[in-house]
Design a protein around this motif. Structure first.
Motif, PDB file in Angstrom:
ATOM      1  N   HIS A 135       0.836  -1.199   0.000  1.00 41.71           N
ATOM      2  CA  HIS A 135       0.000   0.000   0.000  1.00 41.71           C
ATOM      3  C   HIS A 135       0.875   1.255   0.000  1.00 41.71           C
ATOM      4  O   HIS A 135       0.637   2.196  -0.767  1.00 41.71           O
ATOM      5  CB  HIS A 135      -0.904   0.046   1.239  1.00 41.71           C
ATOM      6  N   TRP A 160      -9.116  -0.984   1.733  1.00 42.21           N
ATOM      7  CA  TRP A 160      -8.867  -1.151   0.313  1.00 42.21           C
ATOM      8  C   TRP A 160      -7.700  -2.108   0.080  1.00 42.21           C
ATOM      9  O   TRP A 160      -6.680  -2.070   0.779  1.00 42.21           O
ATOM     10  CB  TRP A 160      -8.495   0.180  -0.336  1.00 42.21           C
ATOM     11  N   SER A 161      -7.812  -2.904  -0.935  1.00 38.55           N
ATOM     12  CA  SER A 161      -6.680  -3.716  -1.382  1.00 38.55           C
ATOM     13  C   SER A 161      -5.727  -2.777  -2.115  1.00 38.55           C
ATOM     14  O   SER A 161      -6.093  -1.647  -2.473  1.00 38.55           O
ATOM     15  CB  SER A 161      -7.157  -4.816  -2.319  1.00 38.55           C
ATOM     16  N   THR A 162      -4.526  -3.263  -2.384  1.00 37.00           N
ATOM     17  CA  THR A 162      -3.599  -2.412  -3.160  1.00 37.00           C
ATOM     18  C   THR A 162      -4.125  -2.180  -4.560  1.00 37.00           C
ATOM     19  O   THR A 162      -3.917  -1.112  -5.130  1.00 37.00           O
ATOM     20  CB  THR A 162      -2.188  -3.031  -3.223  1.00 37.00           C
ATOM     21  N   ARG A 163      -4.823  -3.134  -5.112  1.00 36.29           N
ATOM     22  CA  ARG A 163      -5.411  -2.975  -6.452  1.00 36.29           C
ATOM     23  C   ARG A 163      -6.453  -1.849  -6.431  1.00 36.29           C
ATOM     24  O   ARG A 163      -6.486  -1.021  -7.334  1.00 36.29           O
ATOM     25  CB  ARG A 163      -6.033  -4.281  -6.926  1.00 36.29           C
ATOM     26  N   THR A 164      -7.291  -1.806  -5.419  1.00 35.83           N
ATOM     27  CA  THR A 164      -8.303  -0.749  -5.303  1.00 35.83           C
ATOM     28  C   THR A 164      -7.623   0.608  -5.120  1.00 35.83           C
ATOM     29  O   THR A 164      -8.028   1.592  -5.721  1.00 35.83           O
ATOM     30  CB  THR A 164      -9.244  -1.019  -4.117  1.00 35.83           C
TER      31      THR A 164
END
Length: 165
Positions: A135, A160-164
């Protein structure tokens, strides 16, 4: 260790050596389903281990960035010294520990320290860390400090995920 019976005539094992499980994040439940109880213990222990590793990784990277920044400040009269510090340090650390300490990684740790100067103090106050090193790597791509702070807060609050992110 002693045993006692409660009002429902169930036998309980008492021990003076009962660990403080809540402090380390491992859940303990006693139900009629020993398999489910064992899975709960294992799953929560694995989650606690991931959290501990994550916090340690974030703190390690921040401290490396801090140490590099301090060394740069000590020799600020020499303009190219900062580059030499990182180059020399990277060569020695890569030899000793592997590619996680490349020039690029060390500059990222330095950038992390400068972008989040108070993070270690806030980590000490928290029992867990909401954001992973992945993150923070994403957040370093945000150039405006206000926007970076907003994204960090939102990512933590909304999980949040890192993708989000």
């Amino acid at each position: 260790m002693a045993t006692r019976k409660d009002d429902n005539q169930k036998t309980h094992i008492e021990s003076d050596a009962t660990p403080q499980l809540d402090e380390i994040g491992i859940a303990y439940h006693q139900s009629p389903d020993i398999v489910a109880d064992a899975r709960t213990i294992i799953d929560s222990a694995q989650a606690a281990a991931r959290c501990a590793v994550n916090v340690t990784l974030v703190v390690r990277n921040w401290l490396l960035g801090r140490r590099i920044a301090e060394e740069e400040l000590r020799h600020k009269e020499r303009a190219d010294y900062g580059k030499q510090i990182v180059d020399n340090l990277s060569k020695k650390l890569v030899q000793a520990y592997g590619t996680g300490f490349s020039r690029r990684a060390l500059y990222q740790y330095l950038q992390f320290y400068k972008a989040f100067p108070e993070i270690v103090h806030s980590l000490r106050a928290q029992s867990h860390l909401a954001l992973s090193w992945s993150h923070y790597r994403e957040l370093l791509r945000v150039t405006k400090a206000d926007a970076r702070t907003w994204y960090a807060r939102e990512a933590a609050e909304q999980a949040w995920s890192t993708r989000t992110l």
